[in-house]
Design an enzyme around this catalytic site. Structure first.
Site, PDB file in Angstrom:
ATOM      1  N   ASN A  10       0.881  -1.172   0.000  1.00  0.00           N
ATOM      2  CA  ASN A  10       0.000   0.000   0.000  1.00  0.00           C
ATOM      3  C   ASN A  10       0.915   1.217   0.000  1.00  0.00           C
ATOM      4  O   ASN A  10       1.519   1.540   1.016  1.00  0.00           O
ATOM      5  CB  ASN A  10      -0.883  -0.033   1.265  1.00  0.00           C
ATOM      6  CG  ASN A  10      -1.681   1.252   1.427  1.00  0.00           C
ATOM      7  OD1 ASN A  10      -1.802   2.048   0.512  1.00  0.00           O
ATOM      8  ND2 ASN A  10      -2.226   1.446   2.634  1.00  0.00           N
ATOM      9  N   LYS A  12       0.232   4.298  -0.318  1.00  0.00           N
ATOM     10  CA  LYS A  12      -0.329   5.522   0.289  1.00  0.00           C
ATOM     11  C   LYS A  12      -0.058   6.716  -0.628  1.00  0.00           C
ATOM     12  O   LYS A  12      -0.049   6.554  -1.836  1.00  0.00           O
ATOM     13  CB  LYS A  12       0.205   5.713   1.712  1.00  0.00           C
ATOM     14  CG  LYS A  12       0.057   4.429   2.532  1.00  0.00           C
ATOM     15  CD  LYS A  12       0.215   4.640   4.003  1.00  0.00           C
ATOM     16  CE  LYS A  12       0.015   3.308   4.713  1.00  0.00           C
ATOM     17  NZ  LYS A  12      -0.025   3.424   6.159  1.00  0.00           N
ATOM     18  N   HIS A  95      -9.565   1.731   4.334  1.00  0.00           N
ATOM     19  CA  HIS A  95      -8.319   1.843   5.111  1.00  0.00           C
ATOM     20  C   HIS A  95      -8.545   2.807   6.286  1.00  0.00           C
ATOM     21  O   HIS A  95      -9.287   3.776   6.148  1.00  0.00           O
ATOM     22  CB  HIS A  95      -7.187   2.350   4.213  1.00  0.00           C
ATOM     23  CG  HIS A  95      -5.849   2.261   4.887  1.00  0.00           C
ATOM     24  ND1 HIS A  95      -5.421   3.203   5.789  1.00  0.00           N
ATOM     25  CD2 HIS A  95      -4.864   1.332   4.806  1.00  0.00           C
ATOM     26  CE1 HIS A  95      -4.222   2.843   6.238  1.00  0.00           C
ATOM     27  NE2 HIS A  95      -3.861   1.715   5.661  1.00  0.00           N
ATOM     28  N   GLU A  97      -6.864   5.125   7.419  1.00  0.00           N
ATOM     29  CA  GLU A  97      -6.566   6.534   7.102  1.00  0.00           C
ATOM     30  C   GLU A  97      -7.729   7.172   6.337  1.00  0.00           C
ATOM     31  O   GLU A  97      -8.022   8.357   6.500  1.00  0.00           O
ATOM     32  CB  GLU A  97      -5.248   6.617   6.307  1.00  0.00           C
ATOM     33  CG  GLU A  97      -4.055   6.321   7.215  1.00  0.00           C
ATOM     34  CD  GLU A  97      -2.864   5.677   6.527  1.00  0.00           C
ATOM     35  OE1 GLU A  97      -2.774   5.706   5.287  1.00  0.00           O
ATOM     36  OE2 GLU A  97      -2.005   5.126   7.255  1.00  0.00           O
ATOM     37  N   GLU A 167      -5.843  -4.624  10.227  1.00  0.00           N
ATOM     38  CA  GLU A 167      -4.785  -3.660  10.507  1.00  0.00           C
ATOM     39  C   GLU A 167      -5.083  -2.906  11.801  1.00  0.00           C
ATOM     40  O   GLU A 167      -5.837  -1.919  11.791  1.00  0.00           O
ATOM     41  CB  GLU A 167      -4.686  -2.650   9.360  1.00  0.00           C
ATOM     42  CG  GLU A 167      -4.333  -3.277   8.031  1.00  0.00           C
ATOM     43  CD  GLU A 167      -3.694  -2.265   7.093  1.00  0.00           C
ATOM     44  OE1 GLU A 167      -2.586  -2.541   6.641  1.00  0.00           O
ATOM     45  OE2 GLU A 167      -4.295  -1.200   6.832  1.00  0.00           O
ATOM     46  N   GLY A 173       2.323   2.168  10.687  1.00  0.00           N
ATOM     47  CA  GLY A 173       3.337   3.213  10.541  1.00  0.00           C
ATOM     48  C   GLY A 173       4.049   3.559  11.835  1.00  0.00           C
ATOM     49  O   GLY A 173       4.766   4.552  11.920  1.00  0.00           O
ATOM     50  N   SER A 213       3.080  -2.285  10.197  1.00  0.00           N
ATOM     51  CA  SER A 213       4.517  -2.423  10.438  1.00  0.00           C
ATOM     52  C   SER A 213       5.072  -3.804  10.087  1.00  0.00           C
ATOM     53  O   SER A 213       5.979  -4.317  10.754  1.00  0.00           O
ATOM     54  CB  SER A 213       4.867  -2.040  11.883  1.00  0.00           C
ATOM     55  OG  SER A 213       4.506  -0.687  12.135  1.00  0.00           O
TER      56      SER A 213
HETATM   57  P1  PGA Z   1       2.678   0.215   7.565  1.00  0.00           P
HETATM   58  O1  PGA Z   1       1.243   0.491   6.905  1.00  0.00           O
HETATM   59  O2  PGA Z   1       3.168  -1.098   6.997  1.00  0.00           O
HETATM   60  O3  PGA Z   1       3.539   1.376   7.137  1.00  0.00           O
HETATM   61  O4  PGA Z   1       2.486   0.137   9.028  1.00  0.00           O
HETATM   62  C1  PGA Z   1       0.323  -0.542   6.710  1.00  0.00           C
HETATM   63  C2  PGA Z   1      -0.932  -0.009   6.083  1.00  0.00           C
HETATM   64  O5  PGA Z   1      -1.388   1.070   6.468  1.00  0.00           O
HETATM   65  O6  PGA Z   1      -1.514  -0.653   5.199  1.00  0.00           O
END
Ligand code: PGA
Length: 249
Positions: A10, A12, A95, A97, A167, A173, A213
């Site tokens: 992903n 982003k 997601h 976000e 998630e 993140g 992560s």
């Molecule tokens: P990350 O993000 O691996 O940077 O923690 C995962 C995601 O938001 O899909």
């Protein structure tokens, strides 16, 4: 029946179209692995050059979002048919976000899931709890609710093809990964919820990823768990590390 792993990046809001092509060229030889489905979910403006760049490789392209209407006066949005015409096969929906910054709800996620299936797109449906919800001990109930709403009026045949990404928001993140046991507990609960809504066949067929992560150091342990069928990878999908994640064995 063994489920095929699905490992998705992903991206982003990262990488211009030019940078996207360069990253794909760098990663292409590193992610060559027929044992898993490999998907790069990229920003909308990168989709067309990305589809071109992955031709002849094992990489499939996904979008990070889409709208639930066919077309019309929805300035700034992207319709499912546009994604299909551009060669997109997967779409990340709901997601955390998107939920936090762009007011997506379980109801809009459900509308998008149904629309994605109507167009033959495979949704990667995200769910996950906040740190507060985890501490309150209500995370399983919370996620079961997210799943039940996301799958309203989705048929068993469609659900079998869906991908769910668990998630935990506190692990995204942050560098703080859920332990493999924590991730397995929730992924098993999600599969149990799908079994309740549908049946055993659907529960066995649906693929459930862990995200938050994931990196080259923890992928093997996470992906070895019985109910974890791969990962949705943010930060580490933008680096050569992604090759190690895809070839975690
Ligand atoms: P990350 O993000 O691996 O940077 O923690 C995962 C995601 O938001 O899909």
């Amino acid at each position: 029946m063994a489920r095929k792993k699905i490992i998705a990046g992903n991206w982003k809001m990262n990488k211009t179209p030019t940078e996207a092509v360069a990253l794909i060229e760098e990663l292409k030889p590193l992610v060559a692995n027929d044992e898993a489905d490999v998907v790069f979910c990229v920003p909308a403006i990168d989709i067309i050059p990305a589809v071109e760049a992955v031709k002849g490789s094992n990489i499939r392209i996904g979008a990070e979002n889409m709208y639930f209407e066919e077309s019309g006066a929805y300035t700034g949005e992207i319709a499912p048919a546009m994604l299909c015409d551009a060669g997109v096969e997967y779409v990340v929906l709901g997601h955390s976000e998107r939920r936090e910054y762009f007011a997506e709800t379980d109801e809009t996620v459900n509308k998008k899931v149904k629309k994605a299936f109507e167009h033959g797109l495979t949704p990667i449906i995200c769910c996950g709890e906040s740190l507060t919800q985890r501490k309150q001990g209500i995370y399983i109930e919370w996620i079961r609710m997210q799943i039940k709403i996301a799958f309203q009026d989705v048929t068993a045949e469609q659900a079998k093809k869906a991908v769910i990404a668990y998630e935990p928001i506190w692990a995204i993140g942050t560098g703080e990964t859920a332990t493999a046991e924590q991730a397995q507990e929730v992924c098993a609960a999600i599969r149990g919820c799908i079994r309740e809504i549908y049946d055993e066949d659907t529960a066995e067929a649906i693929r459930i990823q862990y995200g938050g992560s994931v990196n080259a150091g923890n992928a093997a342990e996470l992906f070895s768990k019985p109910d974890i069928d791969g990962g949705l990878v943010g930060g580490a999908s933008l680096k050569a590390d992604f090759g190690k994640i895809v070839n975690y064995k």
